[in-house]
Write a protein that holds these residues in place. Structure first.
Motif, PDB file in Angstrom:
ATOM      1  N   SER A 112     -19.733  40.875  -4.861  1.00 61.13           N
ATOM      2  CA  SER A 112     -20.453  39.756  -4.268  1.00 61.13           C
ATOM      3  C   SER A 112     -19.705  38.461  -4.539  1.00 61.13           C
ATOM      4  CB  SER A 112     -21.851  39.672  -4.888  1.00 61.13           C
ATOM      5  OG  SER A 112     -22.473  38.443  -4.572  1.00 61.13           O
ATOM      6  N   ARG A 162     -31.994  46.795   2.834  1.00 62.16           N
ATOM      7  CA  ARG A 162     -31.717  47.098   1.424  1.00 62.16           C
ATOM      8  C   ARG A 162     -30.503  48.009   1.354  1.00 62.16           C
ATOM      9  NH1 ARG A 162     -34.455  47.076  -3.543  1.00 62.16           N
ATOM     10  NH2 ARG A 162     -33.908  48.822  -4.880  1.00 62.16           N
ATOM     11  N   ASP A 199     -27.403  51.709  -9.470  1.00 58.23           N
ATOM     12  CA  ASP A 199     -28.537  50.852  -9.819  1.00 58.23           C
ATOM     13  C   ASP A 199     -28.335  49.397  -9.391  1.00 58.23           C
ATOM     14  OD1 ASP A 199     -29.924  52.957 -11.016  1.00 58.23           O
ATOM     15  OD2 ASP A 199     -28.915  52.648 -12.938  1.00 58.23           O
ATOM     16  N   VAL A 200     -27.326  49.136  -8.597  1.00 56.99           N
ATOM     17  CA  VAL A 200     -27.011  47.767  -8.180  1.00 56.99           C
ATOM     18  C   VAL A 200     -27.586  47.507  -6.781  1.00 56.99           C
ATOM     19  CG1 VAL A 200     -25.172  46.140  -7.624  1.00 56.99           C
ATOM     20  CG2 VAL A 200     -24.938  47.679  -9.581  1.00 56.99           C
ATOM     21  N   GLU A 201     -28.334  46.422  -6.676  1.00 58.47           N
ATOM     22  CA  GLU A 201     -28.884  46.005  -5.401  1.00 58.47           C
ATOM     23  C   GLU A 201     -27.855  45.110  -4.701  1.00 58.47           C
ATOM     24  OE1 GLU A 201     -33.323  44.993  -4.328  1.00 58.47           O
ATOM     25  OE2 GLU A 201     -32.366  43.323  -5.371  1.00 58.47           O
ATOM     26  N   HIS A 238     -27.504  53.997  -0.852  1.00 56.71           N
ATOM     27  CA  HIS A 238     -28.620  54.089   0.096  1.00 56.71           C
ATOM     28  C   HIS A 238     -28.719  52.766   0.858  1.00 56.71           C
ATOM     29  CE1 HIS A 238     -32.381  55.351   1.833  1.00 56.71           C
ATOM     30  NE2 HIS A 238     -32.884  54.182   1.494  1.00 56.71           N
ATOM     31  N   SER A 289     -30.636  42.806  -1.010  1.00 62.37           N
ATOM     32  CA  SER A 289     -32.030  42.842  -1.436  1.00 62.37           C
ATOM     33  C   SER A 289     -32.959  42.816  -0.236  1.00 62.37           C
ATOM     34  CB  SER A 289     -32.320  41.627  -2.318  1.00 62.37           C
ATOM     35  OG  SER A 289     -33.706  41.501  -2.517  1.00 62.37           O
ATOM     36  N   ASP A 290     -34.052  43.558  -0.336  1.00 58.65           N
ATOM     37  CA  ASP A 290     -35.045  43.544   0.738  1.00 58.65           C
ATOM     38  C   ASP A 290     -36.138  42.493   0.502  1.00 58.65           C
ATOM     39  OD1 ASP A 290     -36.423  44.746  -1.328  1.00 58.65           O
ATOM     40  OD2 ASP A 290     -36.939  46.557  -0.209  1.00 58.65           O
ATOM     41  N   ARG A 291     -35.866  41.547  -0.384  1.00 59.63           N
ATOM     42  CA  ARG A 291     -36.836  40.474  -0.621  1.00 59.63           C
ATOM     43  C   ARG A 291     -36.831  39.436   0.496  1.00 59.63           C
ATOM     44  NH1 ARG A 291     -35.036  41.882  -5.631  1.00 59.63           N
ATOM     45  NH2 ARG A 291     -33.360  40.370  -5.689  1.00 59.63           N
ATOM     46  N   ARG A 350     -36.276  43.682   6.875  1.00 55.32           N
ATOM     47  CA  ARG A 350     -35.935  43.686   5.454  1.00 55.32           C
ATOM     48  C   ARG A 350     -34.909  44.792   5.277  1.00 55.32           C
ATOM     49  NH1 ARG A 350     -39.198  40.677   2.177  1.00 55.32           N
ATOM     50  NH2 ARG A 350     -41.236  40.100   3.010  1.00 55.32           N
ATOM     51  N   TRP A 367     -21.708  41.309 -10.014  1.00 59.39           N
ATOM     52  CA  TRP A 367     -21.621  42.761 -10.039  1.00 59.39           C
ATOM     53  C   TRP A 367     -20.413  43.234  -9.233  1.00 59.39           C
ATOM     54  CZ3 TRP A 367     -21.496  44.523  -5.162  1.00 59.39           C
ATOM     55  CH2 TRP A 367     -22.180  43.830  -4.172  1.00 59.39           C
ATOM     56  N   THR A 383     -28.309  49.725  -1.793  1.00 57.88           N
ATOM     57  CA  THR A 383     -28.135  49.926  -3.224  1.00 57.88           C
ATOM     58  C   THR A 383     -27.001  50.914  -3.458  1.00 57.88           C
ATOM     59  OG1 THR A 383     -29.814  51.682  -3.270  1.00 57.88           O
ATOM     60  CG2 THR A 383     -30.548  49.459  -3.828  1.00 57.88           C
TER      61      THR A 383
END
Length: 160
Positions: A106, A45, A50-52, A3, A55-57, A43, A111, A47
């Motif tokens: 990365s 994102r 389950d791996v980001e 996603h 990140s939308d931080r 922001r 990951w 994924t």
């Protein structure tokens, strides 16, 4: 499951200024450098399972994101390895082509994920279409800008 999405900054966020400035500028006068690095913070994102992956931080600029994945998608569609990153971050997202699968990793995080090539290219295409639509809705004068015209996949053409 993969996603890829983005959201605009809240009205009270300092990043909203990156959109407001563009709305008051002459879109034809905005350089590619400024479009990629000074305007349109979002922001984002990404994924995979389950791996980001992204990140939308934090914030990235939408034009740089869209053009970066356009280039990476073109390389992957041609069967080559690729990578993308963002100017404000040291991390590089590497894409290793292995037939119909893409291994993503990365440069700074421990990951590795694998995704179907067509699924990744589909998400890249969807994000580019959404980015283009968002940009020209928010700043209609951008529709004819040559840099912005490079964002959406061409009609009737496979992802490149």
């Amino acid at each position: 499951m993969i996603h890829f999405s983005f959201t605009l900054p809240d009205p009270d966020s300092p990043w909203r200024e990156t959109w407001d400035r563009a709305e008051h500028a002459n879109p034809a006068d905005i350089s590619e450098m400024d479009l990629r690095y000074k305007y349109f913070g979002v922001r984002a994102r990404l994924t995979v399972d389950d791996v980001e992956v992204i990140s939308d931080r934090g914030f990235v600029t939408l034009v740089d994101l869209a053009l970066s994945i356009a280039w990476a998608g073109k390389q992957i569609a041609a069967g080559h390895d690729s990578a993308f990153n963002f100017t404000e971050a040291a991390e590089v997202i590497r894409l290793h082509a292995d037939g119909q699968r893409i291994e993503m990793s990365s440069s700074v995080k421990p990951w590795t994920v694998t995704v179907a090539r067509d699924q990744l290219l589909g998400e890249f295409t969807k994000l580019r279409q959404e980015a283009h639509a968002c940009l020209i809705t928010q700043v209609p004068g951008l529709a004819e800008h040559p840099v912005i015209r490079r964002i959406p996949p061409e009609q009737g053409m496979p992802e490149q």
